[in-house]
Design a protein around this motif. Structure first.
Motif, mmCIF file in Angstrom:
data_model
loop_
_atom_site.group_PDB
_atom_site.id
_atom_site.type_symbol
_atom_site.label_atom_id
_atom_site.label_comp_id
_atom_site.label_asym_id
_atom_site.label_seq_id
_atom_site.Cartn_x
_atom_site.Cartn_y
_atom_site.Cartn_z
ATOM 1 N N HIS A 66 33.235 45.779 35.954
ATOM 2 C CA HIS A 66 33.104 44.401 35.470
ATOM 3 C C HIS A 66 32.828 43.484 36.671
ATOM 4 C CE1 HIS A 66 34.137 40.504 33.717
ATOM 5 N NE2 HIS A 66 34.197 41.070 32.523
ATOM 6 N N PRO A 67 31.865 42.555 36.564
ATOM 7 C CA PRO A 67 31.517 41.720 37.726
ATOM 8 C C PRO A 67 32.659 40.838 38.212
ATOM 9 C CG PRO A 67 30.427 40.929 35.728
ATOM 10 C CD PRO A 67 30.981 42.277 35.406
ATOM 11 N N PHE A 68 33.604 40.512 37.325
ATOM 12 C CA PHE A 68 34.716 39.644 37.712
ATOM 13 C C PHE A 68 36.060 40.363 37.626
ATOM 14 C CE2 PHE A 68 31.583 36.602 35.680
ATOM 15 C CZ PHE A 68 30.954 36.308 36.891
ATOM 16 N N TYR A 69 36.016 41.660 37.812
ATOM 17 C CA TYR A 69 37.236 42.468 37.746
ATOM 18 C C TYR A 69 38.267 41.985 38.771
ATOM 19 C CZ TYR A 69 40.298 46.574 38.047
ATOM 20 O OH TYR A 69 41.393 47.411 38.076
ATOM 21 N N ASP A 70 37.828 41.718 39.997
ATOM 22 C CA ASP A 70 38.755 41.295 41.044
ATOM 23 C C ASP A 70 39.380 39.951 40.711
ATOM 24 O OD1 ASP A 70 38.246 43.596 42.450
ATOM 25 O OD2 ASP A 70 36.874 42.663 43.873
ATOM 26 N N TRP A 71 38.588 39.031 40.155
ATOM 27 C CA TRP A 71 39.108 37.710 39.784
ATOM 28 C C TRP A 71 40.166 37.854 38.688
ATOM 29 C CZ3 TRP A 71 39.971 34.301 35.875
ATOM 30 C CH2 TRP A 71 40.059 32.938 36.187
ATOM 31 N N ILE A 72 39.826 38.598 37.643
ATOM 32 C CA ILE A 72 40.735 38.737 36.505
ATOM 33 C C ILE A 72 42.032 39.425 36.927
ATOM 34 C CG2 ILE A 72 41.056 39.846 34.261
ATOM 35 C CD1 ILE A 72 37.991 39.483 33.841
ATOM 36 N N THR A 73 41.932 40.512 37.675
ATOM 37 C CA THR A 73 43.140 41.256 38.044
ATOM 38 C C THR A 73 43.970 40.509 39.080
ATOM 39 O OG1 THR A 73 41.842 42.564 39.639
ATOM 40 C CG2 THR A 73 42.191 43.509 37.445
ATOM 41 N N PHE A 74 43.337 39.669 39.901
ATOM 42 C CA PHE A 74 44.117 38.843 40.823
ATOM 43 C C PHE A 74 45.079 37.951 40.054
ATOM 44 C CE2 PHE A 74 44.964 34.978 43.215
ATOM 45 C CZ PHE A 74 45.306 35.458 44.470
ATOM 46 N N TYR A 75 44.580 37.372 38.967
ATOM 47 C CA TYR A 75 45.403 36.428 38.217
ATOM 48 C C TYR A 75 46.340 37.095 37.205
ATOM 49 C CZ TYR A 75 43.070 32.669 40.571
ATOM 50 O OH TYR A 75 42.612 31.817 41.558
ATOM 51 N N THR A 76 46.337 38.401 37.174
ATOM 52 C CA THR A 76 47.383 39.118 36.434
ATOM 53 C C THR A 76 48.365 39.796 37.395
ATOM 54 O OG1 THR A 76 46.007 41.132 36.297
ATOM 55 C CG2 THR A 76 45.875 39.573 34.462
ATOM 56 N N GLY A 77 48.179 39.540 38.676
ATOM 57 C CA GLY A 77 48.974 40.233 39.683
ATOM 58 C C GLY A 77 50.389 39.692 39.826
ATOM 59 N N GLU A 78 51.180 40.423 40.582
ATOM 60 C CA GLU A 78 52.593 40.093 40.752
ATOM 61 C C GLU A 78 52.799 38.749 41.425
ATOM 62 O OE1 GLU A 78 54.611 43.205 42.785
ATOM 63 O OE2 GLU A 78 54.296 44.696 41.191
ATOM 64 N N ASN A 126 35.084 36.810 45.083
ATOM 65 C CA ASN A 126 34.511 37.590 43.982
ATOM 66 C C ASN A 126 33.356 36.829 43.334
ATOM 67 O OD1 ASN A 126 35.859 38.953 40.829
ATOM 68 N ND2 ASN A 126 33.924 39.319 41.850
ATOM 69 N N PHE A 127 33.570 35.550 43.037
ATOM 70 C CA PHE A 127 32.500 34.720 42.466
ATOM 71 C C PHE A 127 31.337 34.571 43.445
ATOM 72 C CE2 PHE A 127 35.213 32.030 39.263
ATOM 73 C CZ PHE A 127 35.305 33.133 38.434
ATOM 74 N N CYS A 128 31.646 34.359 44.727
ATOM 75 C CA CYS A 128 30.587 34.191 45.734
ATOM 76 C C CYS A 128 29.715 35.435 45.843
ATOM 77 C CB CYS A 128 31.203 33.868 47.091
ATOM 78 S SG CYS A 128 31.860 32.201 47.241
ATOM 79 N N GLU A 129 30.347 36.595 45.852
ATOM 80 C CA GLU A 129 29.583 37.843 45.922
ATOM 81 C C GLU A 129 28.679 37.996 44.716
ATOM 82 O OE1 GLU A 129 32.559 40.832 46.311
ATOM 83 O OE2 GLU A 129 33.149 40.193 48.345
ATOM 84 N N HIS A 130 29.172 37.596 43.551
ATOM 85 C CA HIS A 130 28.373 37.710 42.327
ATOM 86 C C HIS A 130 27.137 36.824 42.372
ATOM 87 C CE1 HIS A 130 27.487 38.418 38.099
ATOM 88 N NE2 HIS A 130 27.381 37.112 37.943
ATOM 89 N N ILE A 131 27.275 35.622 42.900
ATOM 90 C CA ILE A 131 26.132 34.691 42.906
ATOM 91 C C ILE A 131 25.315 34.784 44.192
ATOM 92 C CG2 ILE A 131 27.289 33.118 41.329
ATOM 93 C CD1 ILE A 131 27.918 31.278 43.615
ATOM 94 N N GLY A 132 25.780 35.594 45.148
ATOM 95 C CA GLY A 132 25.010 35.799 46.370
ATOM 96 C C GLY A 132 24.982 34.593 47.291
ATOM 97 N N VAL A 133 26.112 33.883 47.380
ATOM 98 C CA VAL A 133 26.212 32.704 48.233
ATOM 99 C C VAL A 133 27.402 32.878 49.166
ATOM 100 C CG1 VAL A 133 26.587 30.201 48.298
ATOM 101 C CG2 VAL A 133 25.210 31.208 46.466
ATOM 102 N N GLU A 134 27.211 32.536 50.443
ATOM 103 C CA GLU A 134 28.312 32.612 51.397
ATOM 104 C C GLU A 134 29.407 31.615 51.016
ATOM 105 O OE1 GLU A 134 28.819 34.594 54.035
ATOM 106 O OE2 GLU A 134 26.987 35.718 53.605
#
Length: 228
Positions: free
Chosen positions: A156-168, A88-96
């Motif tokens: 939200h640009p970090f939606y995947d990051w935030i929801t991952f860390y609220t996951g089961e 998620n962070f990598c996609e946001h900053i455009g880096v592999e």
């Protein structure tokens, strides 16, 4: 109050400082520098490699199959699932993602890993868990705090990051480690419980320092960078 609840209460000062840290708040706001995100991923990739190794040491010290199976599953989870928030962070900053792997550890991450390795090699199973637990526990609470504070949606640009860390899975990891720590604490002397407490608090302190390390793009002192 059980042992892990006591630890959470005793270390609330550090949890609150983590929630308020500008990197964590920047994730919530969706506004943090690309340099800081890249620095975080470089260090966290290596940190998670070490985390898996420490799970392996915990597995080797386990006395029953249930614990062996648990730590085996946790290694698989970190290896295969915890790459998603990094991406998620990598996609946001455009880096592999691969371009941010294999870098030298900055001072704080280096210290954190060696702290955990010390307790893994020299300490009891309870000490190992005391050193490991603050990572998933603080991330779980960070995710919940950011959802509560910013109510992110899929835009939200970090939606995947935030929801991952609220996951089961993160909640399960935290609760299972807490259960094991409580069990070991009941079987341990007061002296051994103090070692567990020390390992836990120092890991909380280093979680806070890890965010600061990423935010400031911390590096080792070097004459080439004008440091003496």
């Amino acid at each position: 109050m059980n042992f892990s609840e006591q630890l959470r209460k005793e270390n609330d000062d550090l949890f609150q400082m983590i929630f308020a840290h500008p990197f964590v708040q920047g994730v919530g706001k969706g506004d943090i520098s690309k340099e800081a995100l890249a620095h975080y991923i470089k260090a966290d990739y290596e940190y998670l490699n070490a985390f898996m190794q420490i799970y392996g040491i915990a597995l080797s010290k386990s006395q029953d199959r249930e614990d062996i199976a648990y730590f085996f599953d946790q290694i698989k989870f970190v290896l295969h699932d915890e790459i998603h928030p990094h991406r998620n962070f990598c996609e946001h900053i455009g880096v592999e993602y691969e371009a941010l792997q294999g870098h030298s550890l900055p001072p704080t991450a280096d210290h954190y890993i060696k702290h955990m390795m010390y307790h893994a090699q020299m300490g009891s199973s309870g000490e190992i868990i005391g050193a490991l637990l603050p990572c998933p526990w603080t991330y779980l609470e960070i995710g919940k705090k950011l959802v509560e504070q910013y109510q992110p949606d899929e835009s939200h640009p970090f939606y995947d990051w935030i929801t991952f860390y609220t996951g089961e899975e993160i909640e399960h990891t935290t609760n299972e480690l807490r259960t094991r720590l409580d069990r070991f604490a009941k079987q341990s002397s007061l002296e051994e419980q103090e070692k567990m407490k020390e390992a836990f608090r120092k890991s909380c302190q280093l979680e806070l320092k890890f965010w600061e390390m990423a935010y400031t793009c911390e590096e080792w002192p070097s004459a080439e960078k004008g440091n003496r």
